[in-house]
Design an enzyme around this catalytic site. Structure first.
Site, PDB file in Angstrom:
ATOM      1  N   HIS A 125     -15.851   1.635  -4.107  1.00 21.39           N
ATOM      2  CA  HIS A 125     -14.507   1.368  -3.830  1.00 21.39           C
ATOM      3  C   HIS A 125     -14.056   0.021  -3.300  1.00 21.39           C
ATOM      4  O   HIS A 125     -12.841  -0.122  -3.143  1.00 21.39           O
ATOM      5  CB  HIS A 125     -13.964   2.830  -3.351  1.00 21.39           C
ATOM      6  CG  HIS A 125     -12.612   2.947  -3.068  1.00 21.39           C
ATOM      7  ND1 HIS A 125     -11.764   3.153  -4.225  1.00 21.39           N
ATOM      8  CD2 HIS A 125     -11.526   3.022  -2.196  1.00 21.39           C
ATOM      9  CE1 HIS A 125     -10.598   3.216  -4.031  1.00 21.39           C
ATOM     10  NE2 HIS A 125     -10.321   3.294  -2.920  1.00 21.39           N
TER      11      HIS A 125
ATOM     12  N   SER B  87      -6.452   0.763  -4.407  1.00 24.42           N
ATOM     13  CA  SER B  87      -6.655   2.324  -4.133  1.00 24.42           C
ATOM     14  C   SER B  87      -5.207   2.923  -4.388  1.00 24.42           C
ATOM     15  O   SER B  87      -4.467   2.623  -5.283  1.00 24.42           O
ATOM     16  CB  SER B  87      -7.246   2.441  -2.993  1.00 24.42           C
ATOM     17  OG  SER B  87      -7.535   4.102  -2.879  1.00 24.42           O
TER      18      SER B  87
ATOM     19  N   ASP C 222     -17.527   3.369  -8.395  1.00 23.13           N
ATOM     20  CA  ASP C 222     -16.429   3.761  -7.391  1.00 23.13           C
ATOM     21  C   ASP C 222     -16.704   5.641  -7.359  1.00 23.13           C
ATOM     22  O   ASP C 222     -16.100   6.068  -8.540  1.00 23.13           O
ATOM     23  CB  ASP C 222     -15.207   3.323  -7.709  1.00 23.13           C
ATOM     24  CG  ASP C 222     -14.231   3.609  -6.713  1.00 23.13           C
ATOM     25  OD1 ASP C 222     -14.350   4.401  -6.171  1.00 23.13           O
ATOM     26  OD2 ASP C 222     -13.110   3.112  -6.931  1.00 23.13           O
TER      27      ASP C 222
ATOM     28  N   TYR D 181       0.837  -1.209   0.048  1.00 23.19           N
ATOM     29  CA  TYR D 181      -0.033  -0.046   0.047  1.00 23.19           C
ATOM     30  C   TYR D 181       0.826   1.193   0.056  1.00 23.19           C
ATOM     31  O   TYR D 181       1.001   2.007  -1.023  1.00 23.19           O
ATOM     32  CB  TYR D 181      -1.132   0.048   1.119  1.00 23.19           C
ATOM     33  CG  TYR D 181      -1.976   1.135   1.349  1.00 23.19           C
ATOM     34  CD1 TYR D 181      -2.986   0.883   0.147  1.00 23.19           C
ATOM     35  CD2 TYR D 181      -1.732   2.472   1.833  1.00 23.19           C
ATOM     36  CE1 TYR D 181      -3.971   1.998   0.140  1.00 23.19           C
ATOM     37  CE2 TYR D 181      -2.873   3.342   1.737  1.00 23.19           C
ATOM     38  CZ  TYR D 181      -3.795   3.322   0.931  1.00 23.19           C
ATOM     39  OH  TYR D 181      -4.796   4.150   0.891  1.00 23.19           O
TER      40      TYR D 181
END
Length: 685
Positions: free
Chosen positions: A657, A539, A622, A459
C-alpha cells in the site's frame, strides 16, 4: 499519443442484487490476484503502460533529477530509553532508513538494525519497534513487500544479535514492554490461509503477552472477545509500569473504549473504565489513580480530562484543559508538564501547560509548517522535534523544556534555494458555502496567466490532516514550472471531529465538492486551466480522484489515482475493508448503499465519455486496499473511454500500500507520474 491498443478485459455475466437493484460486475474475475488469467492481464497492462512511458524522453531526465535531489542525509527524531539514544538516518538513496544507537548525543553512533541487509531489493521494511525500559532489548516488526502482516523479532541492543523470539500473524499492532524488561504485550490474528492471506478478511484480534525466550505458542492470552469479531486491542503499559491500558477499537471509527489491568496484581481482573463507543480517548499519562486523557467528548476539537479510577463515574470527571479554537492533536508529559500539539488552519502550534491546566508558553517554531516529535519521559527536561514546510526539509531541533529554547540538532542540505519558492494559504467557498483552506506552492516568479501546469492533491477522510510537508517529488514538479496545491477537505481532521464527520457516510459528497471547488477556484483565479490541471491522491485519496474524474471528466486534463478504493459495493469483503464502514457506510444498509452507489468510481463510469488522461497506480501485494479495486476500475475505464487520452494502469510488483516501499521504487514511480503529466498537460521543458 492516441489509439492505445489496450489488453482485452473479458466481461462475465457476474451480477449482484442490492435492494431490488441488479448491478453487473463483469470484471469480478480480477479479484483473484493469483489466477493465471489475472497474472496475464497484469503483465499485458504493464506492457502497454511501460511501453508508453519508455517513449517519453523526459522520463529519464526526471528520474535523474529526482535521484540527484533525493540524495541527501535524512535524520529521524532521536528518542531515549535507559541510558541510550536511538534514531533513524538515511544516507540519501538507501532503500530503507537505518536505526542507530549511541550512549550520548556526541558519542559514536552504532548501527543497531539495517533493513537494507534483510533483502537484496529493499522490499523488507522495519515497520515498528519498541525498546525495553532499560534500553537493552528491542522488539521490532518486519514487513515484506509492503504487506500489513508483520513478523516480530527481538534484538539485544548491546550485541546487535537477535534472540530466539519470533512472532507471526501480527497486524495493526505495536508492542509495549513490561517494566521488568522481561516481555511485552502485542495483538495478533489467528493464522490465516496461506493462499488467501492477502485478501482474507481480518476479524477477532487478540491481545497477548510474550515472555522473552519462549515460543509464541506459549504466549499468554490477555484479552479477546469471541462475541465481537470487529474489536481490535491496543495494549500499552504506563510509564511507571503499574497498569496495562487497553484501547479497544472498532474499525476506523475514532471512537474507542478504555479498559485497564493492574500489573502489580498478577490475578487482577480487566476493568472496563469506559465501555461505550461514544468518543475518542487517548491516554496521556497517569498520577497514581488519576488518568489523563485527550478526548473529543463534547469537544470536537479536543480537550484534556482527568479520571480518577477510584471514582470513575462520569460526573466525577474533571476538565484540565478545555477545548480551544485550534484542534488539539498529540499530547506528551515532559518536565512534569503537558506539551500539546495544536493545528491552527492546518499549521502546527505547540503549547505547554502545567499539570493543573495552567498555560505556560507557546513553543516558538521556526515558521509556518508542521512540527512533530516532543516525545520522552515524564521527568525529561529535553526533547526533540522535527519541523518541515513545503519548502523546508525536515530539520531536527533539540528543545530545552526549562529555558524554552530550540537549537538545531540536525539540518539536511538539499541542492535547491527555498527562497525561489513561495507558499500561500487561501480560503475558498465549497458548493454549500463552507470555507475550505488550501496551500498553494510554486516558484516566486510565477505568472497568473491561467496557463500553469498544476497538480491538485487531496485526501479528505479518516480524520487525517494534510499539513505542510517537504517533498523532493513536489520540488521537481515545481522546478518544471508546476504549481502544487493541497486543499484541506472535509473528512480530514484539520478542524476536529465535526469537520471529519462532515465528510463521512451520507456526507461523503461534500469531500468531492470541496475538491472540485478547489479546481474551479484555481481556474477562476488564473493559476491554471482545465487543460493544464491534474488531480492526484492515494488510498482514500485515490477514491477522491476516481469520484471526481467520473463526476467532472471535463474539469481535469489528467488524473493520478493511487491504490484507491474504487469499488464501493465490495470494499468490505477484503482484508480490513470492513473496518471502513464506519467512514463510508455499509453497502448492506439500504440508505448507505444508495450513497455509496451514487459516487462509487467503478459504477459511475459512462460508456462513450472522454475521460482525463489517467494513470492508475497500484501494487500486487497491497493487502490494505486490495489491487482488485484498481484492476476492475482500469478495465471498466478502458472499456468506457471514448477519447484519445491514455487511460493506463501501472502495477508495481513486490510492493504494497506504500509503507516501507524502497527508495528506488518510489523514485521510479514519481518519475513515471511526472513524465505522464508532462506529456498530457503539454508542459514545456
Amino acid at each position: 499519443m492516441s489509439n492505445f491498443n489496450y489488453p482485452l478485459s473479458k466481461e462475465t455475466e457476474e451480477r449482484d442484487r442490492f435492494f431490488n437493484i441488479e448491478i453487473k460486475d463483469p470484471y469480478r474475475w480480477l479479484e483473484n490476484p493469483d489466477s493465471d488469467e489475472t497474472k496475464a492481464w497484469v503483465e499485458a497492462q504493464n506492457e502497454v503502460t511501460f511501453g508508453y512511458l519508455s517513449q517519453l524522453e523526459i522520463r529519464e531526465k526526471l528520474k535523474d533529477r529526482i535521484t540527484q535531489l533525493w540524495n541527501y542525509e535524512k535524520f529521524g527524531i532521536p528518542f531515549k530509553e535507559g541510558n541510550r539514544y536511538f534514531y533513524f538516518k538515511n544516507d540519501g538513496l538507501q532503500n530503507q532508513s537505518v536505526l542507530y544507537t549511541l550512549e550520548s548525543l556526541d558519542g559514536e553512533p552504532k548501527v543497531l538494525l539495517d533493513p537494507n541487509k534483510l533483502s537484496a531489493d529493499g522490499t523488507v521494511a522495519l515497520s515498528s519497534l519498541a525498546i525495553s525500559d532499560d534500553g537493552k532489548s528491542m522488539a521490532y516488526g518486519l514487513s515484506t513487500a509492503g504487506s500489513d502482516w508483520i513478523e516480530y523479532k527481538v534484538r539485544d541492543v548491546e550485541t546487535g544479535k537477535d534472540l530466539v523470539d519470533h512472532l507471526k500473524w501480527i497486524k495493526f499492532s505495536g508492542a509495549s514492554w513490561t517494566k521488568d524488561n522481561q516481555g511485552f504485550f502485542y495483538s495478533r490474528y489467528d493464522e490465516p490461509n496461506e493462499k488467501t492471506k492477502l485478501e482474507e478478511v481480518n476479524y477477532y484480534q487478540k491481545l497477548y503477552y510474550h515472555r522473552l525466550g519462549t515460543e509464541q505458542s506459549e504466549d499468554i492470552l490477555i484479552y479477546h472477545r469471541p462475541d465481537q469479531k470487529e474489536w481490535g486491542f491496543s495494549g500499552s503499559v504506563t510509564e511507571d509500569g503499574r497498569y496495562l491500558v487497553i484501547s479497544v477499537w472498532r474499525g476506523t471509527d475514532p471512537k474507542n473504549l478504555i479498559f485497564y489491568k493492574d500489573l502489580q496484581e498478577p490475578l487482577s481482573e480487566i476493568i472496563e473504565l469506559i465501555n461505550e463507543f461514544e468518543a475518542n480517548y487517548d491516554l496521556i499519562d497517569h498520577d497514581d489513580s488519576i488518568f489523563w486523557f485527550r478526548t473529543d467528548l463534547d469537544a470536537p476539537k479536543g480537550k484534556i480530562i482527568a479520571i480518577d479510577i477510584n471514582s470513575p463515574d462520569k460526573n466525577n470527571w474533571q476538565e484540565i484543559i478545555p477545548e480551544a479554537e485550534e484542534t488539539l492533536g498529540g499530547i506528551a508529559t515532559l518536565n512534569n508538564q503537558f506539551v500539546a500539539d495544536y493545528l491552527k488552519d492546518a499549521r502546527s502550534q505547540v503549547k505547554i501547560f502545567s499539570l493543573d491546566g495552567t498555560f505556560i508558553r507557546e513553543v516558538d517554531l521556526p515558521g509556518i509548517g508542521s512540527a512533530g516529535g516532543f516525545n520522552g519521559k515524564r521527568t525529561d527536561t529535553e526533547t526533540f522535534y522535527a519541523f518541515t514546510s513545503f519548502t523546508t526539509p525536515a530539520t531536527i531541533y533539540r528543545y530545552d523544556l526549562v529555558t524554552g529554547k530550540s537549537t538545531i540538532f540536525r539540518q539536511p542540505t538539499v541542492d535547491f534555494n527555498p527562497n525561489d519558492y513561495v507558499t500561500k494559504q487561501v480560503f475558498y467557498p465549497s458548493k454549500d458555502g463552507t470555507n475550505i483552506p488550501m496551500f498553494i506552492t510554486h516558484k516566486k516568479d510565477l505568472q497568473l496567466n491561467g496557463n500553469n501546469p498544476t497538480c491538485l492533491y487531496g485526501y479528505g477522510g479518516f480524520s487525517v490532516s494534510l499539513t505542510p510537508n517537504f517533498s523532493i517529488a513536489n520540488l521537481v514538479w515545481m522546478e518544471l514550472g508546476g504549481i502544487y496545491a493541497v486543499p484541506n477537505l472535509r473528512g480530514g481532521g484539520e478542524y476536529g471531529e465535526e469537520w471529519h464527520q462532515a465528510g463521512t457516510k451520507e456526507n461523503k459528497q461534500n469531500v468531492f465538492d470541496d475538491f472540485i471547488a478547489a479546481a474551479e477556484w484555481l481556474i477562476t483565479n488564473k493559476y491554471t486551466s482545465s487543460s493544464k490541471l491534474a488531480i492526484a491522491g492515494g488510498s482514500n485519496g485515490g477514491l477522491l480522484v476516481g469520484a471526481c474524474m467520473t463526476q467532472r471528466p471535463d474539469l481535469f486534463a489528467a488524473a493520478l489515482p493511487a491504490v484507491g478504493v474504487m469499488d464501493m459495493l465490495r470494499f468490505h469483503k477484503f482484508t480490513i475493508g470492513w473496518a471502513w464502514c464506519s467512514e463510508y457506510g455499509s453497502p448492506e444498509n439500504e440508505s448507505e448503499f444508495k450513497t455509496l452507489y451514487s459516487y462509487s468510481p467503478l459504477h459511475n463510469l459512462k460508456s462513450g465519455t472522454k475521460y482525463p488522461a489517467t494513470m492508475i497506480t497500484t501494487a500486487d501485494h497491497d493487502d490494505r486496499v486490495v489491487p482488485a479495486h484498481s484492476f476492475k476500475f482500469a478495465a471498466a475505464l478502458q472499456a468506457a473511454h471514448a477519447g484519445d487520452n491514455p487511460v493506463l494502469i501501472r502495477i508495481e510488483t513486490k510492493a504494497g500500500h506504500g509503507a516501507g516501499k524502497p527508495t528506488a521504487k518510489i523514485i521510479e514511480e514519481i518519475a513515471d507520474q511526472w513524465a505522464f503529466l508532462v506529456d498530457n498537460l503539454k508542459v514545456e521543458t
